[in-house]
Enzyme design. Structure first.
Site, PDB file in Angstrom:
ATOM      1  N   THR A 120      50.298  40.786  49.950  1.00  0.00           N
ATOM      2  CA  THR A 120      50.526  41.180  48.564  1.00  0.00           C
ATOM      3  C   THR A 120      51.674  42.171  48.441  1.00  0.00           C
ATOM      4  O   THR A 120      51.957  42.915  49.380  1.00  0.00           O
ATOM      5  CB  THR A 120      49.232  41.823  48.009  1.00  0.00           C
ATOM      6  OG1 THR A 120      49.513  42.440  46.756  1.00  0.00           O
ATOM      7  CG2 THR A 120      48.689  42.907  48.943  1.00  0.00           C
ATOM      8  N   ASP A 121      52.268  42.215  47.253  1.00  0.00           N
ATOM      9  CA  ASP A 121      53.316  43.216  46.992  1.00  0.00           C
ATOM     10  C   ASP A 121      52.729  44.630  46.907  1.00  0.00           C
ATOM     11  O   ASP A 121      53.469  45.616  46.958  1.00  0.00           O
ATOM     12  CB  ASP A 121      54.091  42.879  45.713  1.00  0.00           C
ATOM     13  CG  ASP A 121      53.235  42.781  44.459  1.00  0.00           C
ATOM     14  OD1 ASP A 121      51.993  42.936  44.541  1.00  0.00           O
ATOM     15  OD2 ASP A 121      53.812  42.544  43.376  1.00  0.00           O
ATOM     16  N   GLU A 122      51.395  44.729  46.781  1.00  0.00           N
ATOM     17  CA  GLU A 122      50.789  46.063  46.632  1.00  0.00           C
ATOM     18  C   GLU A 122      50.944  46.919  47.877  1.00  0.00           C
ATOM     19  O   GLU A 122      50.727  48.128  47.827  1.00  0.00           O
ATOM     20  CB  GLU A 122      49.298  45.929  46.272  1.00  0.00           C
ATOM     21  CG  GLU A 122      49.093  45.240  44.952  1.00  0.00           C
ATOM     22  CD  GLU A 122      47.669  45.339  44.449  1.00  0.00           C
ATOM     23  OE1 GLU A 122      46.943  46.257  44.856  1.00  0.00           O
ATOM     24  OE2 GLU A 122      47.295  44.480  43.639  1.00  0.00           O
ATOM     25  N   TYR A 147      42.013  48.596  48.908  1.00  0.00           N
ATOM     26  CA  TYR A 147      42.416  47.194  49.054  1.00  0.00           C
ATOM     27  C   TYR A 147      43.811  47.078  49.658  1.00  0.00           C
ATOM     28  O   TYR A 147      44.011  46.433  50.695  1.00  0.00           O
ATOM     29  CB  TYR A 147      42.369  46.473  47.694  1.00  0.00           C
ATOM     30  CG  TYR A 147      43.155  45.189  47.689  1.00  0.00           C
ATOM     31  CD1 TYR A 147      42.737  44.086  48.432  1.00  0.00           C
ATOM     32  CD2 TYR A 147      44.352  45.073  46.959  1.00  0.00           C
ATOM     33  CE1 TYR A 147      43.478  42.906  48.447  1.00  0.00           C
ATOM     34  CE2 TYR A 147      45.090  43.904  46.972  1.00  0.00           C
ATOM     35  CZ  TYR A 147      44.664  42.822  47.719  1.00  0.00           C
ATOM     36  OH  TYR A 147      45.400  41.664  47.746  1.00  0.00           O
ATOM     37  N   LYS A 151      45.302  45.579  53.314  1.00  0.00           N
ATOM     38  CA  LYS A 151      46.271  44.478  53.407  1.00  0.00           C
ATOM     39  C   LYS A 151      47.498  44.941  54.195  1.00  0.00           C
ATOM     40  O   LYS A 151      48.032  44.204  55.028  1.00  0.00           O
ATOM     41  CB  LYS A 151      46.685  43.992  52.010  1.00  0.00           C
ATOM     42  CG  LYS A 151      45.592  43.287  51.224  1.00  0.00           C
ATOM     43  CD  LYS A 151      45.096  42.003  51.876  1.00  0.00           C
ATOM     44  CE  LYS A 151      46.133  40.903  51.889  1.00  0.00           C
ATOM     45  NZ  LYS A 151      45.526  39.611  52.398  1.00  0.00           N
TER      46      LYS A 151
HETATM   47  P1  NAD Z   1      39.757  35.507  46.063  1.00  0.00           P
HETATM   48  O1  NAD Z   1      38.944  36.754  46.073  1.00  0.00           O
HETATM   49  O2  NAD Z   1      39.744  34.639  44.855  1.00  0.00           O
HETATM   50  O3  NAD Z   1      39.313  34.582  47.296  1.00  0.00           O
HETATM   51  C1  NAD Z   1      39.024  35.089  48.555  1.00  0.00           C
HETATM   52  C2  NAD Z   1      38.275  34.020  49.353  1.00  0.00           C
HETATM   53  O4  NAD Z   1      38.063  34.529  50.678  1.00  0.00           O
HETATM   54  C3  NAD Z   1      36.899  33.675  48.773  1.00  0.00           C
HETATM   55  O5  NAD Z   1      36.706  32.288  48.767  1.00  0.00           O
HETATM   56  C4  NAD Z   1      35.915  34.360  49.723  1.00  0.00           C
HETATM   57  O6  NAD Z   1      34.674  33.701  49.832  1.00  0.00           O
HETATM   58  C5  NAD Z   1      36.706  34.307  51.033  1.00  0.00           C
HETATM   59  N1  NAD Z   1      36.299  35.364  51.969  1.00  0.00           N
HETATM   60  C6  NAD Z   1      36.128  36.693  51.692  1.00  0.00           C
HETATM   61  N2  NAD Z   1      35.718  37.345  52.803  1.00  0.00           N
HETATM   62  C7  NAD Z   1      35.649  36.415  53.796  1.00  0.00           C
HETATM   63  C8  NAD Z   1      35.311  36.466  55.176  1.00  0.00           C
HETATM   64  N3  NAD Z   1      34.940  37.617  55.757  1.00  0.00           N
HETATM   65  N4  NAD Z   1      35.372  35.336  55.898  1.00  0.00           N
HETATM   66  C9  NAD Z   1      35.730  34.163  55.317  1.00  0.00           C
HETATM   67  N5  NAD Z   1      36.047  34.049  54.013  1.00  0.00           N
HETATM   68  C10 NAD Z   1      36.014  35.159  53.274  1.00  0.00           C
HETATM   69  O7  NAD Z   1      41.225  35.969  46.441  1.00  0.00           O
HETATM   70  P2  NAD Z   1      42.640  35.380  45.995  1.00  0.00           P
HETATM   71  O8  NAD Z   1      43.063  36.045  44.752  1.00  0.00           O
HETATM   72  O9  NAD Z   1      42.618  33.899  46.089  1.00  0.00           O
HETATM   73  O10 NAD Z   1      43.563  35.966  47.164  1.00  0.00           O
HETATM   74  C11 NAD Z   1      43.814  35.205  48.342  1.00  0.00           C
HETATM   75  C12 NAD Z   1      44.794  35.951  49.221  1.00  0.00           C
HETATM   76  O11 NAD Z   1      46.008  36.176  48.519  1.00  0.00           O
HETATM   77  C13 NAD Z   1      44.309  37.342  49.653  1.00  0.00           C
HETATM   78  O12 NAD Z   1      44.716  37.549  50.989  1.00  0.00           O
HETATM   79  C14 NAD Z   1      45.040  38.292  48.718  1.00  0.00           C
HETATM   80  O13 NAD Z   1      45.236  39.545  49.317  1.00  0.00           O
HETATM   81  C15 NAD Z   1      46.348  37.551  48.542  1.00  0.00           C
HETATM   82  N6  NAD Z   1      47.079  37.820  47.290  1.00  0.00           N
HETATM   83  C16 NAD Z   1      46.454  37.671  46.084  1.00  0.00           C
HETATM   84  C17 NAD Z   1      47.179  37.864  44.912  1.00  0.00           C
HETATM   85  C18 NAD Z   1      46.550  37.675  43.549  1.00  0.00           C
HETATM   86  O14 NAD Z   1      47.196  37.928  42.548  1.00  0.00           O
HETATM   87  N7  NAD Z   1      45.306  37.220  43.449  1.00  0.00           N
HETATM   88  C19 NAD Z   1      48.522  38.237  44.989  1.00  0.00           C
HETATM   89  C20 NAD Z   1      49.125  38.390  46.241  1.00  0.00           C
HETATM   90  C21 NAD Z   1      48.389  38.159  47.389  1.00  0.00           C
HETATM   91  O1  TDX Z   2      39.825  44.489  32.578  1.00  0.00           O
HETATM   92  C1  TDX Z   2      40.904  44.806  33.074  1.00  0.00           C
HETATM   93  N1  TDX Z   2      41.800  45.530  32.322  1.00  0.00           N
HETATM   94  C2  TDX Z   2      43.014  45.921  32.790  1.00  0.00           C
HETATM   95  O2  TDX Z   2      43.786  46.562  32.073  1.00  0.00           O
HETATM   96  C3  TDX Z   2      41.278  44.444  34.430  1.00  0.00           C
HETATM   97  C4  TDX Z   2      40.321  43.658  35.289  1.00  0.00           C
HETATM   98  C5  TDX Z   2      42.517  44.832  34.890  1.00  0.00           C
HETATM   99  N2  TDX Z   2      43.360  45.559  34.107  1.00  0.00           N
HETATM  100  C6  TDX Z   2      44.705  45.901  34.615  1.00  0.00           C
HETATM  101  C7  TDX Z   2      44.782  46.503  35.998  1.00  0.00           C
HETATM  102  C8  TDX Z   2      46.122  46.013  36.488  1.00  0.00           C
HETATM  103  O3  TDX Z   2      47.165  46.847  35.998  1.00  0.00           O
HETATM  104  O4  TDX Z   2      45.414  44.657  34.703  1.00  0.00           O
HETATM  105  C9  TDX Z   2      46.278  44.632  35.849  1.00  0.00           C
HETATM  106  C10 TDX Z   2      45.879  43.491  36.755  1.00  0.00           C
HETATM  107  O5  TDX Z   2      44.602  43.799  37.304  1.00  0.00           O
HETATM  108  P1  TDX Z   2      43.906  42.884  38.434  1.00  0.00           P
HETATM  109  O6  TDX Z   2      43.761  41.487  37.935  1.00  0.00           O
HETATM  110  O7  TDX Z   2      42.710  43.602  38.924  1.00  0.00           O
HETATM  111  O8  TDX Z   2      45.048  42.801  39.548  1.00  0.00           O
HETATM  112  P2  TDX Z   2      45.818  43.910  40.432  1.00  0.00           P
HETATM  113  O9  TDX Z   2      45.019  45.137  40.615  1.00  0.00           O
HETATM  114  O10 TDX Z   2      47.209  44.029  39.887  1.00  0.00           O
HETATM  115  O11 TDX Z   2      45.851  43.117  41.850  1.00  0.00           O
HETATM  116  C11 TDX Z   2      46.111  41.703  41.861  1.00  0.00           C
HETATM  117  O12 TDX Z   2      47.436  41.432  42.263  1.00  0.00           O
HETATM  118  C12 TDX Z   2      47.770  41.695  43.590  1.00  0.00           C
HETATM  119  C13 TDX Z   2      45.146  40.974  42.784  1.00  0.00           C
HETATM  120  O13 TDX Z   2      43.806  41.251  42.371  1.00  0.00           O
HETATM  121  C14 TDX Z   2      45.367  41.350  44.215  1.00  0.00           C
HETATM  122  O14 TDX Z   2      44.527  40.591  45.059  1.00  0.00           O
HETATM  123  C15 TDX Z   2      46.804  41.067  44.563  1.00  0.00           C
HETATM  124  O15 TDX Z   2      47.063  41.541  45.851  1.00  0.00           O
END
Ligand code: NAD
Ligand code: TDX
Length: 331
Positions: A120-122, A147, A151
């Site tokens: 992630t960019d975080e 988190y 990462k």
């Molecule tokens: P998500 O929470 O929707 O999915 C995570 C999946 O991993 C789930 O299916 C869960 O059951 C599985 N999991 C969790 N713990 C586990 C374990 N110990 N063993 C096996 N499986 C396990 O997450 P997502 O949003 O799809 O994110 C996927 C990846 O992308 C993560 O590595 C996250 O850091 C990265 N990422 C997410 C975002 C975003 O915006 N969502 C952005 C950048 C990077």
């Molecule tokens: O109810 C809400 N109200 C609100 O203002 C929620 C759930 C979030 N927010 C804000 C927090 C953040 O500024 O919205 C923005 C996005 O929130 P999230 O969806 O929780 O994402 P963020 O914390 O930015 O992280 C996401 O992007 C990077 C993913 O969850 C991570 O897995 C990924 O690495």
């Protein structure tokens, strides 16, 4: 080619599996997923019978070894992914994100399997609203939350295993994803499903925080570009120039759903809330020729609203438990 997709029942992983089955008939897919609260096997229904599913934990060395030994490539999506949860209970984040990555790295090292690490960019911390800068592969790591610190830790393990043991690895750090099959705890699906339920959307703090949105299909096409053409040992940043304030996103969702643009509430802020993320994806675009397909965020958001309206049966079982967790946090 046989690929092991960890976290393939989650949001981005399941979309990756759908895209792979649809576009790459020569690729065999095995999914490893623990089916935590965030995973849902129903997210793989569109590819039923076309992929193998193994329920298991990436931190369990035995199941990891037994699956990794038979594949040519691991794409590691599995993680605890939600910042708000990590503030409440960090341990599962250390276990899955750090120990889980360690177990996968040891297995790909033993069996000399190509590895791609999803991050992630975080890991770069945050930017000021008026800062002209964006994150680049050279930006120093400076994570803010439990988190993002786990990462960042996992990324550093990958770099060390590549350098010290010659593991054939690449890393991608992507910005905020949106699209179908995203858990309703996350910002965009939470607000869409709140509006469907007649509940006012909730913005943390002032709502001025900025996220750099990318459609999940574009994230996943970039992952395949890196797997196929990326240089081993390198980090690629994935982003589609989609910076929007949270306030604008909520106002757009309300407008798309036929409500007044101001029909939302401000709630207490997330502790340590990162102000702004922004990705410079020049390396990915120039070196690998990748371009996003969903360049218009508003169009992608409309499609996402339509998906949640049409797929209530998928998200409804998650909704009450998710909102009960938020109620405890006062958000
Ligand atoms: P998500 O929470 O929707 O999915 C995570 C999946 O991993 C789930 O299916 C869960 O059951 C599985 N999991 C969790 N713990 C586990 C374990 N110990 N063993 C096996 N499986 C396990 O997450 P997502 O949003 O799809 O994110 C996927 C990846 O992308 C993560 O590595 C996250 O850091 C990265 N990422 C997410 C975002 C975003 O915006 N969502 C952005 C950048 C990077
Ligand atoms: O109810 C809400 N109200 C609100 O203002 C929620 C759930 C979030 N927010 C804000 C927090 C953040 O500024 O919205 C923005 C996005 O929130 P999230 O969806 O929780 O994402 P963020 O914390 O930015 O992280 C996401 O992007 C990077 C993913 O969850 C991570 O897995 C990924 O690495």
């Amino acid at each position: 080619m046989h690929v092991l997709v960890t976290g393939g029942a989650g949001f981005i992983g399941s979309n990756f599996v759908h895209q792979t089955v649809r576009e790459r008939p020569d690729v065999r897919v095995t999914v490893l997923d623990a089916l935590t609260y965030a995973g849902d096997e129903r997210s793989l229904e569109p590819v039923e019978g076309k992929v193998v599913f193994a329920k298991g934990d990436v931190a369990d060395p035995d199941i990891v070894d037994s699956l990794v030994k038979d594949v040519d490539l691991v794409v590691h999506f599995a993680a605890e992914s939600h910042n708000d949860n990590s503030l409440h209970d960090p341990w599962p984040f250390l276990r899955t994100n750090i120990i889980g990555t360690y177990q996968l790295l040891e297995a790909v090292r033993r069996h000399d399997v190509r590895y791609h690490h999803i991050s992630t960019d975080e890991v770069y911390g945050d930017l000021e609203l008026d800062d002209p800068a964006k994150f680049t592969p050279e930006t120093p790591y400076n994570p803010s939350s439990p988190y993002s610190s786990t990462k960042a830790s996992s990324d550093l393990l990958v770099r060390a295993w590549a350098r010290s043991f010659g593991v054939r690895a690449t890393i991608s750090n992507c910005s905020n994803n949106y699209g179908p099959y995203q858990h309703v705890e996350k910002f965009i699906p939470r607000q869409i499903t709140n509006v469907i339920d007649g509940v006012r959307p909730k913005l943390y703090g002032s709502g001025e925080n900025v996220r750099d949105w990318i459609h999940v299909e574009d994230h996943n096409s970039a992952v395949w570009a890196i797997v196929e053409r990326g240089r081993l040992g390198e980090t690629y940043l994935i982003g589609a120039d989609g910076e929007e304030s949270n306030k604008t996103v909520v106002e757009d969702i309300l407008e798309i759903m036929g409500r007044p643009r101001d029909a939302y509430d401000l709630v207490s802020d997330r502790p340590g809330h990162d102000m702004r993320y922004a990705i410079d994806s020049t390396k990915l675009r120039e070196e690998l020729g990748w371009v996003p397909r969903y360049e218009n965020f508003r169009t992608g958001l409309e499609a996402t609203v339509a998906w949640y309206q049409a797929n209530e049966a998928w998200w409804r079982p998650q909704k009450d438990a998710t909102e009960a967790k938020y109620a405890q946090l006062g958000r």
